[in-house]
Motif scaffolding. Sequence first.
Motif, PDB file in Angstrom:
ATOM      1  N   LEU A 182      -8.523  13.585  26.340  1.00 58.13           N
ATOM      2  CA  LEU A 182      -7.662  14.583  26.954  1.00 58.13           C
ATOM      3  C   LEU A 182      -6.389  13.938  27.496  1.00 58.13           C
ATOM      4  CD1 LEU A 182      -7.304  17.540  27.700  1.00 58.13           C
ATOM      5  CD2 LEU A 182      -8.507  17.056  29.837  1.00 58.13           C
ATOM      6  N   LEU A 183      -6.548  12.792  28.108  1.00 59.74           N
ATOM      7  CA  LEU A 183      -5.393  12.074  28.639  1.00 59.74           C
ATOM      8  C   LEU A 183      -4.491  11.603  27.503  1.00 59.74           C
ATOM      9  CD1 LEU A 183      -4.094  11.107  31.241  1.00 59.74           C
ATOM     10  CD2 LEU A 183      -5.393   8.978  31.029  1.00 59.74           C
ATOM     11  N   THR A 184      -5.067  11.132  26.416  1.00 59.62           N
ATOM     12  CA  THR A 184      -4.283  10.700  25.253  1.00 59.62           C
ATOM     13  C   THR A 184      -3.545  11.898  24.649  1.00 59.62           C
ATOM     14  OG1 THR A 184      -6.003   9.071  24.797  1.00 59.62           O
ATOM     15  CG2 THR A 184      -4.404   9.481  23.061  1.00 59.62           C
ATOM     16  N   PHE A 185      -4.217  13.028  24.541  1.00 59.31           N
ATOM     17  CA  PHE A 185      -3.578  14.236  24.004  1.00 59.31           C
ATOM     18  C   PHE A 185      -2.430  14.671  24.909  1.00 59.31           C
ATOM     19  CE2 PHE A 185      -3.337  18.925  23.909  1.00 59.31           C
ATOM     20  CZ  PHE A 185      -2.908  19.080  22.597  1.00 59.31           C
ATOM     21  N   TRP A 186      -2.652  14.655  26.233  1.00 58.63           N
ATOM     22  CA  TRP A 186      -1.612  15.075  27.165  1.00 58.63           C
ATOM     23  C   TRP A 186      -0.395  14.148  27.092  1.00 58.63           C
ATOM     24  CZ3 TRP A 186      -0.017  19.139  29.354  1.00 58.63           C
ATOM     25  CH2 TRP A 186       0.907  19.082  30.383  1.00 58.63           C
ATOM     26  N   ARG A 210       5.185  13.434  25.280  1.00 60.25           N
ATOM     27  CA  ARG A 210       6.151  12.651  24.539  1.00 60.25           C
ATOM     28  C   ARG A 210       6.891  13.512  23.511  1.00 60.25           C
ATOM     29  NH1 ARG A 210       3.955   7.403  22.006  1.00 60.25           N
ATOM     30  NH2 ARG A 210       4.095   6.752  24.178  1.00 60.25           N
ATOM     31  N   TYR A 211       6.162  14.425  22.834  1.00 63.01           N
ATOM     32  CA  TYR A 211       6.746  15.246  21.772  1.00 63.01           C
ATOM     33  C   TYR A 211       6.797  16.727  22.169  1.00 63.01           C
ATOM     34  CZ  TYR A 211       5.890  11.084  19.023  1.00 63.01           C
ATOM     35  OH  TYR A 211       5.886   9.801  18.557  1.00 63.01           O
ATOM     36  N   LYS A 212       7.139  17.009  23.421  1.00 60.27           N
ATOM     37  CA  LYS A 212       7.113  18.390  23.902  1.00 60.27           C
ATOM     38  C   LYS A 212       8.162  19.262  23.219  1.00 60.27           C
ATOM     39  CE  LYS A 212       9.642  16.950  27.961  1.00 60.27           C
ATOM     40  NZ  LYS A 212       9.485  16.655  29.356  1.00 60.27           N
ATOM     41  N   TYR A 213       9.303  18.713  22.897  1.00 58.09           N
ATOM     42  CA  TYR A 213      10.339  19.507  22.228  1.00 58.09           C
ATOM     43  C   TYR A 213       9.941  19.819  20.779  1.00 58.09           C
ATOM     44  CZ  TYR A 213      13.151  18.403  26.269  1.00 58.09           C
ATOM     45  OH  TYR A 213      13.619  18.282  27.548  1.00 58.09           O
ATOM     46  N   LEU A 214       9.339  18.854  20.126  1.00 59.15           N
ATOM     47  CA  LEU A 214       8.865  19.074  18.755  1.00 59.15           C
ATOM     48  C   LEU A 214       7.739  20.114  18.748  1.00 59.15           C
ATOM     49  CD1 LEU A 214       8.955  18.306  15.750  1.00 59.15           C
ATOM     50  CD2 LEU A 214       7.268  16.534  16.263  1.00 59.15           C
TER      51      LEU A 214
END
Length: 110
Positions: free
Chosen positions: A4-8, A13-17
Amino acid sequence: MGRLLTFWNHVRRYKYLAAFIIFLLIIGVLDENSLYTRYQRRVEIENLKQEINKYQSQYDAETAQLQALQNDPTAVERMARERYFMKRPNEDVFVFVADTAETQPDITSR
């Protein structure tokens, strides 16, 4: 918890994409006015325009025929003879039906 932490971290990091991809999905497929729906409606409109043109040409032809019937008494007689097989007194009318078989000889009027 580590996944979950890795996914978050990946989403941060890629929130705009991610936002752009979600936006494309909504606009392209999921929305009521999506691109796919617009394409389907455009095709339907083109088909309806062709149908309108067909009916308009049919209307024009029938209007011209109606004008001819109203103004020319010989046109009324011609239509009565051709469509309704009417005849004058002391006149014989022969109706020839085309056969589909090629073995039958062609009948001509005498």
